[in-house]
Design a protein around this motif. Structure first.
Motif, PDB file in Angstrom:
ATOM      1  N   GLN A  26      38.680  33.132  40.988  1.00 27.55           N
ATOM      2  CA  GLN A  26      37.391  32.466  40.781  1.00 27.55           C
ATOM      3  C   GLN A  26      36.537  32.538  42.040  1.00 27.55           C
ATOM      4  O   GLN A  26      35.335  32.805  41.964  1.00 27.55           O
ATOM      5  N   LYS A  30      32.960  34.426  42.141  1.00 24.22           N
ATOM      6  CA  LYS A  30      31.744  33.709  42.547  1.00 24.22           C
ATOM      7  C   LYS A  30      31.041  34.444  43.688  1.00 24.22           C
ATOM      8  O   LYS A  30      29.814  34.538  43.711  1.00 24.22           O
ATOM      9  N   ASP A  33      29.265  37.397  42.275  1.00 19.72           N
ATOM     10  CA  ASP A  33      28.004  36.978  41.642  1.00 19.72           C
ATOM     11  C   ASP A  33      26.918  36.749  42.682  1.00 19.72           C
ATOM     12  O   ASP A  33      25.766  37.139  42.487  1.00 19.72           O
ATOM     13  N   ARG A  34      27.279  36.128  43.803  1.00 18.69           N
ATOM     14  CA  ARG A  34      26.299  35.896  44.871  1.00 18.69           C
ATOM     15  C   ARG A  34      25.811  37.210  45.471  1.00 18.69           C
ATOM     16  O   ARG A  34      24.619  37.373  45.750  1.00 18.69           O
TER      17      ARG A  34
END
Length: 133
Positions: A26, A30, A33-34
């Motif tokens: 996770q 994340k 995604d950033r």
């Protein structure tokens, strides 16, 4: 830049596979995604080629301050990637992590030779950018 983006797209496609440690996976997802969102913001013409309608009213900021800020952000992303324990990632994400770390390390090593100073080269130039949209 293009190789990093292609690699990043491949990483996104592989994130749905089995996960060994949900927390590390996770955390890595994340961060991916950033990184994706940051690239979309920094390179609006590239975002357009990906079908996104963000930043249509502007070109990328190629001022010296913006270039230095992007270089610094690359270092920050690498530090964040290295802070994720690779051994805790699922096998597919472990490879993605290793590849992305290597890509960022090469980008940072290449910062010694600022490509933005090469307006024209044997491989192309600024005159080609708009025609590829």
């Amino acid at each position: 830049m293009a190789s990093r983006l292609i690699l990043f797209l491949a990483l996104l496609l592989s994130t749905g596979l089995l996960r060994a440690d949900e927390n590390a996976d996770q955390q890595f997802n994340k961060l991916l995604d950033r990184i994706w969102d940051w690239n979309m913001e920094q390179y609006p013409e590239w975002a357009t080629t990906q079908g996104k309608s963000v930043g249509l009213e502007r070109w990328p900021d190629n001022s010296e301050a913006a270039i230095r800020a992007r270089d610094a952000q690359t270092v920050t992303f690498l530090e964040e990637l290295k802070a994720i324990d690779e051994a805790s990632l699922s096998p597919s994400l472990r490879l993605d992590h290793r590849l992305l770390v290597g890509d960022y390390e090469r980008d940072i090593a290449g910062q010694r030779f600022p490509g933005e100073l090469l307006v024209l080269s044997q491989l192309g130039g600024a005159h080609e950018g708009i025609t590829q949209l």
